[in-house]
Design a protein around this motif. Sequence first.
Motif, PDB file in Angstrom:
ATOM      1  N   MET A   1       0.829  -1.205   0.000  1.00  0.00           N
ATOM      2  CA  MET A   1       0.000   0.000   0.000  1.00  0.00           C
ATOM      3  C   MET A   1       0.864   1.256   0.000  1.00  0.00           C
ATOM      4  O   MET A   1       0.524   2.254  -0.639  1.00  0.00           O
ATOM      5  CB  MET A   1      -0.929   0.004   1.210  1.00  0.00           C
ATOM      6  CG  MET A   1      -2.154  -0.877   1.065  1.00  0.00           C
ATOM      7  SD  MET A   1      -3.223  -0.440  -0.341  1.00  0.00           S
ATOM      8  CE  MET A   1      -3.679   1.241   0.079  1.00  0.00           C
ATOM      9  N   ARG A   2       1.993   1.209   0.702  1.00  0.00           N
ATOM     10  CA  ARG A   2       2.881   2.382   0.743  1.00  0.00           C
ATOM     11  C   ARG A   2       3.481   2.651  -0.635  1.00  0.00           C
ATOM     12  O   ARG A   2       3.681   3.814  -1.023  1.00  0.00           O
ATOM     13  CB  ARG A   2       3.984   2.177   1.781  1.00  0.00           C
ATOM     14  CG  ARG A   2       3.495   2.112   3.199  1.00  0.00           C
ATOM     15  CD  ARG A   2       2.596   3.275   3.559  1.00  0.00           C
ATOM     16  NE  ARG A   2       2.372   3.363   5.001  1.00  0.00           N
ATOM     17  CZ  ARG A   2       1.598   4.262   5.586  1.00  0.00           C
ATOM     18  NH1 ARG A   2       0.943   5.157   4.841  1.00  0.00           N
ATOM     19  NH2 ARG A   2       1.447   4.282   6.890  1.00  0.00           N
ATOM     20  N   ALA A   3       3.808   1.598  -1.371  1.00  0.00           N
ATOM     21  CA  ALA A   3       4.321   1.787  -2.730  1.00  0.00           C
ATOM     22  C   ALA A   3       3.284   2.503  -3.585  1.00  0.00           C
ATOM     23  O   ALA A   3       3.599   3.472  -4.299  1.00  0.00           O
ATOM     24  CB  ALA A   3       4.680   0.433  -3.343  1.00  0.00           C
ATOM     25  N   ILE A   4       2.045   2.046  -3.520  1.00  0.00           N
ATOM     26  CA  ILE A   4       0.974   2.640  -4.330  1.00  0.00           C
ATOM     27  C   ILE A   4       0.677   4.060  -3.874  1.00  0.00           C
ATOM     28  O   ILE A   4       0.482   4.969  -4.695  1.00  0.00           O
ATOM     29  CB  ILE A   4      -0.284   1.763  -4.241  1.00  0.00           C
ATOM     30  CG1 ILE A   4       0.003   0.370  -4.812  1.00  0.00           C
ATOM     31  CG2 ILE A   4      -1.450   2.406  -4.968  1.00  0.00           C
ATOM     32  CD1 ILE A   4      -1.074  -0.661  -4.508  1.00  0.00           C
ATOM     33  N   GLU A   5       0.638   4.265  -2.570  1.00  0.00           N
ATOM     34  CA  GLU A   5       0.306   5.577  -2.011  1.00  0.00           C
ATOM     35  C   GLU A   5       1.306   6.646  -2.418  1.00  0.00           C
ATOM     36  O   GLU A   5       0.935   7.788  -2.706  1.00  0.00           O
ATOM     37  CB  GLU A   5       0.239   5.469  -0.486  1.00  0.00           C
ATOM     38  CG  GLU A   5      -0.106   6.753   0.236  1.00  0.00           C
ATOM     39  CD  GLU A   5      -0.006   6.601   1.741  1.00  0.00           C
ATOM     40  OE1 GLU A   5      -0.889   7.106   2.442  1.00  0.00           O
ATOM     41  OE2 GLU A   5       0.964   5.960   2.217  1.00  0.00           O
ATOM     42  N   THR A   6       2.578   6.294  -2.463  1.00  0.00           N
ATOM     43  CA  THR A   6       3.634   7.274  -2.737  1.00  0.00           C
ATOM     44  C   THR A   6       4.131   7.240  -4.172  1.00  0.00           C
ATOM     45  O   THR A   6       4.916   8.107  -4.568  1.00  0.00           O
ATOM     46  CB  THR A   6       4.834   7.046  -1.798  1.00  0.00           C
ATOM     47  OG1 THR A   6       5.359   5.733  -2.027  1.00  0.00           O
ATOM     48  CG2 THR A   6       4.423   7.188  -0.340  1.00  0.00           C
TER      49      THR A   6
ATOM     50  N   VAL B   1      15.695  -1.855  -9.610  1.00  0.00           N
ATOM     51  CA  VAL B   1      14.534  -1.253  -8.950  1.00  0.00           C
ATOM     52  C   VAL B   1      14.254   0.115  -9.568  1.00  0.00           C
ATOM     53  O   VAL B   1      15.156   0.969  -9.623  1.00  0.00           O
ATOM     54  CB  VAL B   1      14.782  -1.105  -7.436  1.00  0.00           C
ATOM     55  CG1 VAL B   1      13.556  -0.482  -6.759  1.00  0.00           C
ATOM     56  CG2 VAL B   1      15.109  -2.459  -6.820  1.00  0.00           C
ATOM     57  N   PRO B   2      13.040   0.359 -10.032  1.00  0.00           N
ATOM     58  CA  PRO B   2      12.732   1.653 -10.645  1.00  0.00           C
ATOM     59  C   PRO B   2      12.732   2.783  -9.619  1.00  0.00           C
ATOM     60  O   PRO B   2      12.325   2.596  -8.473  1.00  0.00           O
ATOM     61  CB  PRO B   2      11.335   1.448 -11.240  1.00  0.00           C
ATOM     62  CG  PRO B   2      10.740   0.324 -10.452  1.00  0.00           C
ATOM     63  CD  PRO B   2      11.890  -0.557 -10.074  1.00  0.00           C
ATOM     64  N   LEU B   3      13.190   3.937 -10.057  1.00  0.00           N
ATOM     65  CA  LEU B   3      13.169   5.151  -9.242  1.00  0.00           C
ATOM     66  C   LEU B   3      12.072   6.076  -9.764  1.00  0.00           C
ATOM     67  O   LEU B   3      11.773   6.088 -10.960  1.00  0.00           O
ATOM     68  CB  LEU B   3      14.518   5.861  -9.282  1.00  0.00           C
ATOM     69  CG  LEU B   3      15.741   5.042  -8.855  1.00  0.00           C
ATOM     70  CD1 LEU B   3      17.014   5.872  -9.041  1.00  0.00           C
ATOM     71  CD2 LEU B   3      15.611   4.588  -7.399  1.00  0.00           C
ATOM     72  N   ARG B   4      11.496   6.858  -8.867  1.00  0.00           N
ATOM     73  CA  ARG B   4      10.442   7.785  -9.242  1.00  0.00           C
ATOM     74  C   ARG B   4      10.662   9.142  -8.577  1.00  0.00           C
ATOM     75  O   ARG B   4      11.194   9.233  -7.480  1.00  0.00           O
ATOM     76  CB  ARG B   4       9.066   7.252  -8.818  1.00  0.00           C
ATOM     77  CG  ARG B   4       8.601   6.030  -9.598  1.00  0.00           C
ATOM     78  CD  ARG B   4       8.235   6.400 -11.031  1.00  0.00           C
ATOM     79  NE  ARG B   4       7.625   5.282 -11.734  1.00  0.00           N
ATOM     80  CZ  ARG B   4       8.289   4.365 -12.392  1.00  0.00           C
ATOM     81  NH1 ARG B   4       9.617   4.418 -12.446  1.00  0.00           N
ATOM     82  NH2 ARG B   4       7.652   3.384 -12.998  1.00  0.00           N
ATOM     83  N   GLU B   5      10.221  10.172  -9.280  1.00  0.00           N
ATOM     84  CA  GLU B   5      10.225  11.536  -8.749  1.00  0.00           C
ATOM     85  C   GLU B   5       8.807  12.083  -8.770  1.00  0.00           C
ATOM     86  O   GLU B   5       7.939  11.577  -9.471  1.00  0.00           O
ATOM     87  CB  GLU B   5      11.134  12.445  -9.584  1.00  0.00           C
ATOM     88  CG  GLU B   5      12.605  12.104  -9.510  1.00  0.00           C
ATOM     89  CD  GLU B   5      13.448  12.999 -10.407  1.00  0.00           C
ATOM     90  OE1 GLU B   5      12.880  13.587 -11.362  1.00  0.00           O
ATOM     91  OE2 GLU B   5      14.666  13.100 -10.165  1.00  0.00           O
ATOM     92  N   GLY B   6       8.593  13.148  -8.016  1.00  0.00           N
ATOM     93  CA  GLY B   6       7.291  13.795  -7.974  1.00  0.00           C
ATOM     94  C   GLY B   6       6.462  13.272  -6.814  1.00  0.00           C
ATOM     95  O   GLY B   6       6.408  12.074  -6.549  1.00  0.00           O
ATOM     96  N   LEU B   7       5.817  14.188  -6.109  1.00  0.00           N
ATOM     97  CA  LEU B   7       5.017  13.825  -4.946  1.00  0.00           C
ATOM     98  C   LEU B   7       3.579  13.543  -5.347  1.00  0.00           C
ATOM     99  O   LEU B   7       2.981  14.296  -6.123  1.00  0.00           O
ATOM    100  CB  LEU B   7       5.039  14.957  -3.909  1.00  0.00           C
ATOM    101  CG  LEU B   7       6.389  15.270  -3.263  1.00  0.00           C
ATOM    102  CD1 LEU B   7       6.238  16.435  -2.293  1.00  0.00           C
ATOM    103  CD2 LEU B   7       6.942  14.050  -2.544  1.00  0.00           C
ATOM    104  N   THR B   8       3.025  12.470  -4.812  1.00  0.00           N
ATOM    105  CA  THR B   8       1.597  12.219  -4.986  1.00  0.00           C
ATOM    106  C   THR B   8       0.819  13.188  -4.104  1.00  0.00           C
ATOM    107  O   THR B   8       1.336  13.692  -3.100  1.00  0.00           O
ATOM    108  CB  THR B   8       1.246  10.781  -4.591  1.00  0.00           C
ATOM    109  OG1 THR B   8       1.529  10.598  -3.199  1.00  0.00           O
ATOM    110  CG2 THR B   8       2.020   9.770  -5.412  1.00  0.00           C
ATOM    111  N   PRO B   9      -0.447  13.455  -4.444  1.00  0.00           N
ATOM    112  CA  PRO B   9      -1.263  14.301  -3.556  1.00  0.00           C
ATOM    113  C   PRO B   9      -1.323  13.760  -2.134  1.00  0.00           C
ATOM    114  O   PRO B   9      -1.368  14.539  -1.180  1.00  0.00           O
ATOM    115  CB  PRO B   9      -2.634  14.266  -4.236  1.00  0.00           C
ATOM    116  CG  PRO B   9      -2.337  14.055  -5.686  1.00  0.00           C
ATOM    117  CD  PRO B   9      -1.147  13.129  -5.697  1.00  0.00           C
TER     118      PRO B   9
END
Length: 507
Positions: free
Chosen positions: A422-427, A465-473
């Motif tokens: 859930m934390r992966a999806i949430e963020t 492992v993929p990296l991501r940028e940008g904050l989810t709401p």
Amino acid sequence: MSAVRPVLPLWAASLTAVVGGFALDLSFPDVGWWPLAFVGVGFSLVSLIGRRAGGALLVGLLFGASFWFTHVDWTSRYLGVVPWFALAGLETAIMGALAIPIALAYRWMPRVLPGAVGRLLVLPALAGGLWTMRELILGSWPYTGFPWGRIGMSQSESPLAHLSSWVGVTGLTFLIVFFVAAAIQWIREARWRAVVTAVPAAALAMILLVVPAFPTTDAGSLTVGSVQGNGPSGYFDRRERGAILNAQLAASAPLFGEDLDVLLWPEGGIDSDPLSNAATAATLDALSERVDAPLIVNAATERGDDIFNTSMLWEPGDGATQLHDKTHPVPFGEYVPDRDFYAMLAPDLIGLIGREYTPGTNAPFFDLNGVGVGLAICFDVIYDDVVWDGVRDGAEVYMFQTNNADFRGTDENLQQLAFARMRAIETGRAVVNISTVGTSQVIAPDGSTIDSLPADTAGAMLTEVPLREGLTPAAIIGSGVQAVIGWGSLLALMVLGGFAFVRREKN
């Protein structure tokens, strides 16, 4: 139809509440039938409609008991029934007491807003808010709280999980309860030809099903070696000095000679303090040089008079260059609050807890050669502040370290893994969830599994492992959502009660 008349007689409401609690538990792993969360919520709400305070307390306690005593029965595996009864009993008592405000909303709202908007929209929203407020209280009090039974966390395998990227796990709980309450009100209206009565429930169903995950931006990848040593890391496991460290070293051997950016070990993967033990420090230096990469490891560390559960970024020759201490040590597991008082109640049990971990204040974040790594140690994965602090500090990936050895063969392992998902999806971030004994997984930002190791097996993963940028709401406004829902629903109930009292006095 009287809006304040109980839907069920008390005996039937009591049975309904018990069934609802069992259904809610089954929505979590290991069963994981996520639609049963809707059933559990529905049965609980139906049992509360029209109840006075005493009846609401009774059915709330029955619902809470059937849920909590099954949901956390894994706490009795090694320490017996006392911790199980203490934890489940406390959570049940709080859940029962806070069922009363929900019942009051069902009694008061028809007096103040008797029209369709009040019945079909405002009342379900308030019920959802008060339920969510109860979750927030359970998750923060007493001591650090225990946010293990949040409805939103039950949806890690459901098509609704992506909503958490917009409103967080708290917001997902609110939307689920709001929808169930709206559906119940629509059924109670029994006006099937009046399409307008179905609008609130139908609109919420569309939101739950149609809204996609908030997109985050690709930022490349990180080659992570993660090691599950399957050593004797349980509290009561018999072991020789250095046995856990040696198990981790042996399981790391397949990664020697591989090209990796970091080597990750689980919580408690080192059974001595490398900050004060020169031999352990030398072993970590040699390991880091052998894999030609920094290490992220964990051990109990002592600094001054305090003991911490510490994750370390270990560089060869430089040692621990960055530290993160567990933010929320587990009450009665990693420390004993008010020890003198509880020692009088259960001296033998309290005496088993020898260490007193101090809460950490340093950020759950490492800068790994320019890549932001968010951290959560074991149960810290269930605390929003830890996860949100990491991503707000710049985490592009999460690395969760845990030691599940005390709960081998129980639901705890898979429940915690679901929370990590859930934390992966949430963020919108990948998660490397590594355990001493399993189950360990690498989870993609959409919640899918990239790599895994089975439980009770020594092994290593080498994963791009993929990296991501940008904050989810959720990461930006999550705390605001909690404040609005929690305090807002409580304030709304108080205002509602005031108006209901005035209306009753006038009549």
